[in-house]
Design an enzyme around this catalytic site. Structure first.
Site, PDB file in Angstrom:
ATOM      1  N   GLU A 114      47.839  53.895  39.298  1.00  0.00           N
ATOM      2  CA  GLU A 114      47.191  52.859  38.486  1.00  0.00           C
ATOM      3  C   GLU A 114      45.985  53.501  37.805  1.00  0.00           C
ATOM      4  OE1 GLU A 114      46.089  49.269  40.561  1.00  0.00           O
ATOM      5  OE2 GLU A 114      44.383  48.902  39.225  1.00  0.00           O
TER       6      GLU A 114
ATOM      7  N   GLU B 247      36.721  47.954  33.887  1.00  0.00           N
ATOM      8  CA  GLU B 247      36.579  46.719  34.652  1.00  0.00           C
ATOM      9  C   GLU B 247      35.108  46.347  34.666  1.00  0.00           C
ATOM     10  OE1 GLU B 247      39.406  46.284  38.297  1.00  0.00           O
ATOM     11  OE2 GLU B 247      38.630  48.326  38.341  1.00  0.00           O
TER      12      GLU B 247
END
Length: 390
Positions: free
Chosen positions: A164, A169
């Site tokens: 991933e 974020e």
């Protein structure tokens, strides 16, 4: 974000422990990673744009369905998130040259909040490249915007063994900070992550203006940028049963979403949302994908008819492949190595992906290749592409 189940708690505790053990918490300064690497400018002259969405459609219209999938689902997504992602214009729409993702307090599908999540899976999938977004972020307790990538085919198994890549974020009550992370390794709870934070100067917020967030993903290195400044580089990862650079040697797709965390969501601080600041909107000016100029080491070329590229198999072998959108009766590949004698071969069809292996290569060898393929009767020729064996 996190493609696994119930992993943010371990990640958050591990991040804090690592920072304290290395003395990094005190090292966090504006424009710097939480660590020893100084910010440096990106050299974008080495990249050529191969895919983009500028979101210039009519106000109120839907995102381009040829480029994006709109998720319509709830269930917490492994992090005890509170939102239900919908495909309605209430939660995602175009406005004044932006994609808007709106999170709001609303009962829907057994959830107390709604929002939107877009993915490019099977519409925009790449191995290697530069992936960039320009966006203005929302804010508020438990608000969680993200731009990230997940494996298209999960060749090495379920999360996190196939990897991933979190490009950006943000935790909505810490608006001067964004994070970039990779996840990999063994099954939970023995999974591994590696990441860093970027801080704006004191008093600034990612909600006040647009910023660019990018990752440059190459065969043995992944780099993170904010506003063109390098703040993190990773060169070490693994997955069980496969050689480095696995798992980051396969196709990945992009994801854009705005989550709402809750009391069971570690990344947003185990807190209830602040409903008084809702609705919140994430404004995305563009998403762009680039491949490196003159150093194509396997980036995928995506057209309306096919996805094609080259995968390194070993130090001396590489696989040319093409995956037609419409099933083809035949595909021929034409290629040269270092401008030598042209080879013209009928490719082998393996479950809809046509493949040919090139052997006898060494580092620095350049393959020039193109295809002749059948589509609904007529025959077509592709553009020429290049690949350099690493």
């Amino acid at each position: 974000m996190n493609g696994g189940w119930f992993m943010k708690g371990k990640r958050l505790r591990s991040f804090a422990a690592a920072a304290l053990s290395l003395g990094l918490a005190a090292a966090m300064v504006p424009g710097m990673v939480a660590g020893p690497e100084p910010a440096a400018a990106a050299d974008q002259s080495q990249w050529r744009m191969v895919w983009n969405d500028e979101f210039n459609g009519a106000n109120g219209s839907a995102p381009d369905g040829s480029k994006w999938n709109l998720i319509h689902a709830g269930g917490g997504f492994g992090n005890n998130e509170l939102q239900y992602y919908t495909n309605r214009r209430d939660n995602s729409y175009l406005e004044n040259g932006n994609l808007v993702i709106k999170a709001q307090k609303e009962e829907f599908g057994g959830h107390a909040y709604t929002s939107a999540k877009l993915t490019s899976q099977n519409k925009g999938d790449w191995k290697y490249g530069r992936f960039e977004i320009r966006a203005k972020l929302p804010y508020g307790r438990s608000v969680w915007p993200a731009f990230w990538m997940m494996p298209t085919d999960s060749v090495y198994g379920i999360w996190p063994k196939s990897g991933e890549i979190d490009i950006m974020e943000n935790r909505g009550d810490q608006m001067n900070k964004v994070s970039g992370t990779i996840h990999y390794g063994n099954d939970w709870p023995n999974n591994v992550w590696s990441g860093a934070d970027y801080l704006l100067p004191e008093g600034q917020s990612f909600a006040d203006d647009y910023h660019t967030f990018a990752v440059e993903w190459e065969e043995r290195e992944i780099r993170w940028y904010v506003d063109g400044l390098l703040y993190s580089t990773k060169r070490d990862w693994f997955t069980p049963g496969a050689a480095f650079p696995a798992p980051f040697d396969q196709r990945f797709y992009m994801q854009l979403n705005l989550a709402i965390g809750g009391p069971g969501t570690p990344f947003t601080g185990w807190q209830n949302p602040d409903d008084s600041v809702l609705p919140q909107r994430m404004y995305i000016d563009y998403v762009r994908v680039y491949e490196r100029i003159g150093q194509d080491t396997g980036g995928e070329h995506v057209t309306a008819d096919y996805a094609a590229g080259v995968t390194k198999l070993s130090a001396s072998q590489a696989k040319i492949y093409i995956r037609p959108v419409t099933a083809a009766r035949y595909v021929d590949v034409h290629y040269t190595v270092n401008n030598g004698i042209q080879q013209n071969l009928r490719m082998a069809n393996r479950n809809g992906t046509w493949e040919t292996t090139v052997s006898g290569l060494k580092a620095g060898d350049k393959i020039r290749y193109w295809f002749t393929y059948e589509k609904n009767g007529p025959q077509y020729d592709s553009p020429q592409y290049t690949y350099t064996q690493s």
